[in-house]
Write a protein that holds these residues in place. Structure first.
Motif, mmCIF file in Angstrom:
data_model
loop_
_atom_site.group_PDB
_atom_site.id
_atom_site.type_symbol
_atom_site.label_atom_id
_atom_site.label_comp_id
_atom_site.label_asym_id
_atom_site.label_seq_id
_atom_site.Cartn_x
_atom_site.Cartn_y
_atom_site.Cartn_z
ATOM 1 N N THR A 1 6.012 13.005 -10.928
ATOM 2 C CA THR A 1 5.487 14.284 -10.881
ATOM 3 C C THR A 1 3.855 14.886 -11.159
ATOM 4 O O THR A 1 3.795 16.237 -11.439
ATOM 5 N N SER A 2 3.048 14.280 -11.351
ATOM 6 C CA SER A 2 1.763 14.687 -11.122
ATOM 7 C C SER A 2 0.771 15.123 -10.042
ATOM 8 O O SER A 2 0.852 14.220 -8.952
ATOM 9 N N THR A 3 0.431 15.791 -10.089
ATOM 10 C CA THR A 3 -0.495 16.588 -8.721
ATOM 11 C C THR A 3 -2.124 16.799 -8.727
ATOM 12 O O THR A 3 -2.414 17.591 -9.934
ATOM 13 N N HIS A 56 6.733 8.112 -9.747
ATOM 14 C CA HIS A 56 7.894 8.545 -8.529
ATOM 15 C C HIS A 56 6.896 9.531 -8.479
ATOM 16 O O HIS A 56 6.570 10.261 -8.906
ATOM 17 N N ASP A 57 7.006 11.032 -7.135
ATOM 18 C CA ASP A 57 6.902 12.390 -7.091
ATOM 19 C C ASP A 57 5.599 12.873 -7.305
ATOM 20 O O ASP A 57 5.526 13.872 -8.135
ATOM 21 N N ASN A 58 4.209 11.355 -7.226
ATOM 22 C CA ASN A 58 3.104 12.613 -7.257
ATOM 23 C C ASN A 58 2.123 12.300 -6.022
ATOM 24 O O ASN A 58 2.620 12.478 -5.101
ATOM 25 N N ASN A 59 2.051 13.811 -6.506
ATOM 26 C CA ASN A 59 1.649 14.171 -4.785
ATOM 27 C C ASN A 59 -0.601 14.330 -4.905
ATOM 28 O O ASN A 59 -0.746 14.598 -5.880
ATOM 29 N N GLY A 74 -1.752 9.472 -3.117
ATOM 30 C CA GLY A 74 -0.663 9.998 -3.721
ATOM 31 C C GLY A 74 -0.535 9.657 -5.211
ATOM 32 O O GLY A 74 -0.351 10.477 -6.181
ATOM 33 N N ALA A 75 -0.189 7.761 -5.799
ATOM 34 C CA ALA A 75 -0.430 7.359 -6.667
ATOM 35 C C ALA A 75 -1.094 7.522 -7.456
ATOM 36 O O ALA A 75 -1.963 8.087 -8.994
ATOM 37 N N PHE A 76 -2.055 6.283 -6.880
ATOM 38 C CA PHE A 76 -3.868 6.398 -8.151
ATOM 39 C C PHE A 76 -4.323 6.017 -6.997
ATOM 40 O O PHE A 76 -3.982 5.569 -5.695
ATOM 41 N N ASP A 99 4.406 -6.359 -10.933
ATOM 42 C CA ASP A 99 5.599 -5.847 -11.217
ATOM 43 C C ASP A 99 5.816 -4.799 -11.212
ATOM 44 O O ASP A 99 6.464 -4.230 -12.585
ATOM 45 N N SER A 100 5.695 -3.528 -10.160
ATOM 46 C CA SER A 100 5.425 -2.226 -10.396
ATOM 47 C C SER A 100 6.308 -2.097 -9.464
ATOM 48 O O SER A 100 6.647 -2.495 -8.135
ATOM 49 N N GLU A 101 6.884 -0.460 -9.256
ATOM 50 C CA GLU A 101 7.488 -0.053 -8.155
ATOM 51 C C GLU A 101 6.662 1.666 -8.072
ATOM 52 O O GLU A 101 6.383 2.480 -9.088
ATOM 53 N N LEU A 102 6.819 2.114 -6.144
ATOM 54 C CA LEU A 102 6.334 3.033 -6.170
ATOM 55 C C LEU A 102 6.545 3.678 -5.471
ATOM 56 O O LEU A 102 7.438 3.436 -4.053
ATOM 57 N N THR A 103 7.503 5.115 -5.666
ATOM 58 C CA THR A 103 8.801 5.888 -4.921
ATOM 59 C C THR A 103 8.175 7.385 -5.133
ATOM 60 O O THR A 103 8.161 7.779 -6.009
#
Length: 204
Positions: A121-123, A150-153, A158-160, A172-176
């Motif tokens: 949830t970072s933006t 998750h849920d970054n904008n 979006g995530a990085f 070994d990570s997850e992006l949702t």
């Protein structure tokens, strides 16, 4: 940033205060401080995992970035939730929100090591890069493992977003449910940017 209980900090040398890191980026002040990890500073922040598996939270409350890692510095994060990062600025009496790259973490020629993190949830705003993490510059080194984004904008990534000069490893990570105008999950850019992305899970 706001820190919940169950978080331990070690640093060499010690910063004056974990909350006294008012920095300037692009010659405009952030309205609230982030944690500045400056040159020749090594900092480790770790959480105590609750019995139900919940991780301690560091929140920017949608008004501030959480960490800025400067040239030559190293930041290690473990067992933490990093949420609601967003850079607010005051310019000419007007406040703008989510107006810089790297909503939660900005790395400029420093090192970031993270494991067992939840970054959500970072933006950053339209045209800005890296909803949760932005890295740029020769000497930037990003090592992330066993983490969830998750849920970054972001405008891009979006995530990085790993930009020119960054060496990176995300495994070994997850992006949702991350979102962006370009690169909903992430973006990598620059002829001198290199690294590896292995055993990643993508979910909508």
């Amino acid at each position: 940033p706001q820190f919940s209980g169950g978080i331990a900090l070690s640093s060499s040398p010690l910063p004056v205060s974990i909350h006294d890191c008012l920095i300037e980026t692009q010659l405009q002040e952030e309205t609230t401080p982030c944690v500045l990890v400056a040159a020749v500073l090594t900092m480790e922040v770790s959480g105590r995992v609750a019995s139900d598996g919940t991780l301690p939270i560091i929140s920017g409350n949608h008004t501030t970035r959480l960490f800025f890692v400067g040239p030559g510095a190293m930041l290690t994060l473990k067992d933490l939730q990093l949420s609601l990062g967003c850079v607010s600025r005051i310019s000419g009496g007007t406040t703008t929100t989510c107006d810089d790259h790297g909503g939660a973490i900005f790395v400029n020629r420093g090192t970031l090591i993270g494991t067992q993190l939840q970054l959500g949830t970072s933006t950053v705003g339209s045209g800005k890069k890296g909803g949760a993490i932005y890295s740029v510059g020769t000497g930037s080194d990003i090592q992330l493992s066993f983490s969830k984004f998750h849920d970054n904008n972001g405008g891009e990534g979006g995530a990085f977003y790993f930009d020119q000069g960054t060496a990176f490893s995300v495994v070994d990570s997850e992006l949702t449910s991350n979102n962006a105008g370009k690169g909903a999950a992430f973006m990598v850019s620059g002829s001198t940017t290199s690294g590896r992305l292995e055993r990643l899970t993508f979910r909508r």
